[in-house]
Scaffold this motif. Sequence first.
Motif, PDB file in Angstrom:
ATOM      1  N   GLY A 253     -47.689  -3.958  14.074  1.00  0.00           N
ATOM      2  CA  GLY A 253     -48.882  -4.777  14.089  1.00  0.00           C
ATOM      3  C   GLY A 253     -49.913  -4.227  15.056  1.00  0.00           C
ATOM      4  O   GLY A 253     -49.601  -3.940  16.212  1.00  0.00           O
ATOM      5  N   VAL A 254     -51.149  -4.088  14.598  1.00  0.00           N
ATOM      6  CA  VAL A 254     -52.216  -3.504  15.412  1.00  0.00           C
ATOM      7  C   VAL A 254     -53.461  -4.375  15.326  1.00  0.00           C
ATOM      8  O   VAL A 254     -53.874  -4.782  14.244  1.00  0.00           O
ATOM      9  CB  VAL A 254     -52.565  -2.070  14.954  1.00  0.00           C
ATOM     10  N   SER A 255     -54.054  -4.663  16.480  1.00  0.00           N
ATOM     11  CA  SER A 255     -55.310  -5.402  16.559  1.00  0.00           C
ATOM     12  C   SER A 255     -56.283  -4.606  17.401  1.00  0.00           C
ATOM     13  O   SER A 255     -55.955  -4.171  18.505  1.00  0.00           O
ATOM     14  CB  SER A 255     -55.076  -6.782  17.190  1.00  0.00           C
ATOM     15  N   VAL A 256     -57.493  -4.383  16.879  1.00  0.00           N
ATOM     16  CA  VAL A 256     -58.528  -3.633  17.585  1.00  0.00           C
ATOM     17  C   VAL A 256     -59.604  -4.604  18.062  1.00  0.00           C
ATOM     18  O   VAL A 256     -60.190  -5.337  17.265  1.00  0.00           O
ATOM     19  CB  VAL A 256     -59.157  -2.553  16.684  1.00  0.00           C
ATOM     20  N   ARG A 257     -59.836  -4.631  19.358  1.00  0.00           N
ATOM     21  CA  ARG A 257     -60.865  -5.497  19.943  1.00  0.00           C
ATOM     22  C   ARG A 257     -61.941  -4.605  20.578  1.00  0.00           C
ATOM     23  O   ARG A 257     -61.693  -3.985  21.607  1.00  0.00           O
ATOM     24  CB  ARG A 257     -60.263  -6.402  21.023  1.00  0.00           C
ATOM     25  N   GLN A 258     -63.107  -4.540  19.947  1.00  0.00           N
ATOM     26  CA  GLN A 258     -64.200  -3.739  20.513  1.00  0.00           C
ATOM     27  C   GLN A 258     -64.950  -4.601  21.521  1.00  0.00           C
ATOM     28  O   GLN A 258     -65.878  -5.335  21.190  1.00  0.00           O
ATOM     29  CB  GLN A 258     -65.141  -3.242  19.423  1.00  0.00           C
ATOM     30  N   ARG A 259     -64.532  -4.480  22.785  1.00  0.00           N
ATOM     31  CA  ARG A 259     -65.088  -5.332  23.827  1.00  0.00           C
ATOM     32  C   ARG A 259     -65.144  -4.562  25.133  1.00  0.00           C
ATOM     33  O   ARG A 259     -64.343  -3.657  25.381  1.00  0.00           O
ATOM     34  CB  ARG A 259     -64.227  -6.587  24.009  1.00  0.00           C
ATOM     35  N   ASP A 260     -66.085  -4.958  25.990  1.00  0.00           N
ATOM     36  CA  ASP A 260     -66.175  -4.436  27.349  1.00  0.00           C
ATOM     37  C   ASP A 260     -65.223  -5.251  28.213  1.00  0.00           C
ATOM     38  O   ASP A 260     -65.445  -6.436  28.455  1.00  0.00           O
ATOM     39  CB  ASP A 260     -67.611  -4.572  27.858  1.00  0.00           C
ATOM     40  N   ILE A 261     -64.143  -4.632  28.664  1.00  0.00           N
ATOM     41  CA  ILE A 261     -63.117  -5.372  29.397  1.00  0.00           C
ATOM     42  C   ILE A 261     -63.666  -5.963  30.684  1.00  0.00           C
ATOM     43  O   ILE A 261     -63.168  -6.986  31.172  1.00  0.00           O
ATOM     44  CB  ILE A 261     -61.899  -4.465  29.687  1.00  0.00           C
ATOM     45  N   LEU A 262     -64.702  -5.371  31.259  1.00  0.00           N
ATOM     46  CA  LEU A 262     -65.286  -5.905  32.483  1.00  0.00           C
ATOM     47  C   LEU A 262     -66.022  -7.223  32.241  1.00  0.00           C
ATOM     48  O   LEU A 262     -66.304  -7.963  33.190  1.00  0.00           O
ATOM     49  CB  LEU A 262     -66.253  -4.897  33.107  1.00  0.00           C
ATOM     50  N   ALA A 263     -66.321  -7.522  30.961  1.00  0.00           N
ATOM     51  CA  ALA A 263     -67.066  -8.739  30.638  1.00  0.00           C
ATOM     52  C   ALA A 263     -66.207  -9.779  29.931  1.00  0.00           C
ATOM     53  O   ALA A 263     -66.721 -10.821  29.506  1.00  0.00           O
ATOM     54  CB  ALA A 263     -68.272  -8.391  29.766  1.00  0.00           C
ATOM     55  N   VAL A 264     -64.908  -9.540  29.795  1.00  0.00           N
ATOM     56  CA  VAL A 264     -64.026 -10.482  29.102  1.00  0.00           C
ATOM     57  C   VAL A 264     -63.834 -11.732  29.960  1.00  0.00           C
ATOM     58  O   VAL A 264     -63.544 -11.645  31.156  1.00  0.00           O
ATOM     59  CB  VAL A 264     -62.667  -9.830  28.789  1.00  0.00           C
ATOM     60  N   ALA A 265     -63.985 -12.905  29.363  1.00  0.00           N
ATOM     61  CA  ALA A 265     -63.837 -14.171  30.077  1.00  0.00           C
ATOM     62  C   ALA A 265     -62.385 -14.406  30.469  1.00  0.00           C
ATOM     63  O   ALA A 265     -61.462 -13.822  29.894  1.00  0.00           O
ATOM     64  CB  ALA A 265     -64.334 -15.325  29.203  1.00  0.00           C
ATOM     65  N   ASP A 266     -62.185 -15.297  31.445  1.00  0.00           N
ATOM     66  CA  ASP A 266     -60.844 -15.559  31.949  1.00  0.00           C
ATOM     67  C   ASP A 266     -59.903 -16.035  30.849  1.00  0.00           C
ATOM     68  O   ASP A 266     -58.753 -15.599  30.761  1.00  0.00           O
ATOM     69  CB  ASP A 266     -60.894 -16.614  33.060  1.00  0.00           C
ATOM     70  N   GLU A 267     -60.378 -16.978  29.994  1.00  0.00           N
ATOM     71  CA  GLU A 267     -59.525 -17.494  28.933  1.00  0.00           C
ATOM     72  C   GLU A 267     -59.116 -16.395  27.971  1.00  0.00           C
ATOM     73  O   GLU A 267     -57.974 -16.322  27.517  1.00  0.00           O
ATOM     74  CB  GLU A 267     -60.243 -18.615  28.175  1.00  0.00           C
ATOM     75  N   ASP A 268     -60.078 -15.508  27.630  1.00  0.00           N
ATOM     76  CA  ASP A 268     -59.779 -14.412  26.709  1.00  0.00           C
ATOM     77  C   ASP A 268     -58.838 -13.401  27.348  1.00  0.00           C
ATOM     78  O   ASP A 268     -58.008 -12.800  26.664  1.00  0.00           O
ATOM     79  CB  ASP A 268     -61.074 -13.720  26.278  1.00  0.00           C
ATOM     80  N   MET A 269     -58.962 -13.206  28.660  1.00  0.00           N
ATOM     81  CA  MET A 269     -58.054 -12.305  29.349  1.00  0.00           C
ATOM     82  C   MET A 269     -56.619 -12.825  29.248  1.00  0.00           C
ATOM     83  O   MET A 269     -55.679 -12.058  28.989  1.00  0.00           O
ATOM     84  CB  MET A 269     -58.458 -12.157  30.818  1.00  0.00           C
ATOM     85  N   GLY A 270     -56.427 -14.118  29.430  1.00  0.00           N
ATOM     86  CA  GLY A 270     -55.106 -14.698  29.305  1.00  0.00           C
ATOM     87  C   GLY A 270     -54.545 -14.542  27.902  1.00  0.00           C
ATOM     88  O   GLY A 270     -53.357 -14.247  27.718  1.00  0.00           O
ATOM     89  N   GLU A 271     -55.398 -14.711  26.886  1.00  0.00           N
ATOM     90  CA  GLU A 271     -54.952 -14.545  25.500  1.00  0.00           C
ATOM     91  C   GLU A 271     -54.557 -13.107  25.213  1.00  0.00           C
ATOM     92  O   GLU A 271     -53.558 -12.848  24.533  1.00  0.00           O
ATOM     93  CB  GLU A 271     -56.066 -15.008  24.553  1.00  0.00           C
TER      94      GLU A 271
END
Length: 395
Positions: A253-271
């Motif tokens: 299983g592979v999921s690609v998230r095109q995101r700037d990790i420095l801008a990821v919100a706390d809730e999304d970081m936990g997920e």
Amino acid sequence: MPKLRGTQSAGSAKNSRLAAHKPPNLKGPKPQAIGGANNKARVAGADSSLSLDQQKILPHNLQQDLLGVFARALAPALASPRLNEALQAVKHALYERDFSAAFGTVNDKAQVSTASVTGGEEGEHVAVESDHAIPPLDAYAARWSPTRALCYASILASPVVQKHWKAVPPSLEDQLQQDTTPLRMVAIGGGAAELVAFGALLTSGEPGCDRRGDLVLVDSGPWGSVVDRLRTSMVDSGGRGRKPALVEAERFGVSVRQRDILAVADEDMGELLGRVDGTCRTVTLVSLFFTLNELFTAGGLGAAATFLLRLTAASPPGTVLLVVDSPGSYAEMAVGSQARKYPMRWLLDKFLLQDAEGWNKVHEDEAIWFRLSPSLSYPIRLEDMRYQVHLYVRI
């Protein structure tokens, strides 16, 4: 910055210190350079590397199969007469630390022609981009990702990494059996090399690696197209007498998230780190493979330090953090108006072990060689690579 959520007690003194974190004060004596007398690097040559618990070389035939994955998936770029031009542009952008240019896109959409390519099936024809620009990520993946994939796979398969990664989360030790949980990896700054390395682990035959694997790739670059082609190359036998698939699609299983990790919100970081309703069903391995230097460059020392502390706050106990980067002076960070240089490993330990107080460091090597066998075959020339590695476990 929003208040951080702790992994155990949101109101604890430790998590309050994390939430109130400010860019660190690094005044004082400069730390000793890597390789100094009191912190001598352990260097692994071609003959001694097999004895290190940090690195486990994959069987030769599996390494060749993995190179074949790249050769098939990236055949158009490998056969293009403009490959060298694209590689030089990527190298220049990396030298200038212009990561958006190195890993961006091109507007010049290729017209496709047909030609034979070395590395495909005998007599097979593949689409080749002839007169149009090659996307930077295609060029990068075709040239530099194969060696890195083989190297990363050897690190992931090593006993010291497997010991901590395959453990049961501390909060669920009485409910789960070790071999019933999936292998889960979150590759921050991850792309082609991490994908193929993770797939290699699932098909390596290593004890306990015959489970389902879930990989999350998080990067600001548009890796989706390259990742899709590489995964298809690994899971699709393709018929016409080809070898069976390297790994079953339902296990990969592979999921690609095109995101700037420095801008990821706390809730999304936990997920991202596998927390559901405050708990985690499996141990997640978080990888920072040749990424930390980029984070320090892109966001500055304060933003990178804050990211590491937010990562700490979001990581459930048992989370494994694996950092691989360039060794020596290539991983020194210039800090302050006087541009004093600090070794990356020193900054890592300061932020994770001193400021966050949330990790145990269980392994490190400051200079390791990964050497390719001369009998391996690939359409273009590949090179050996040298790196440092640091392994932490969340407490």
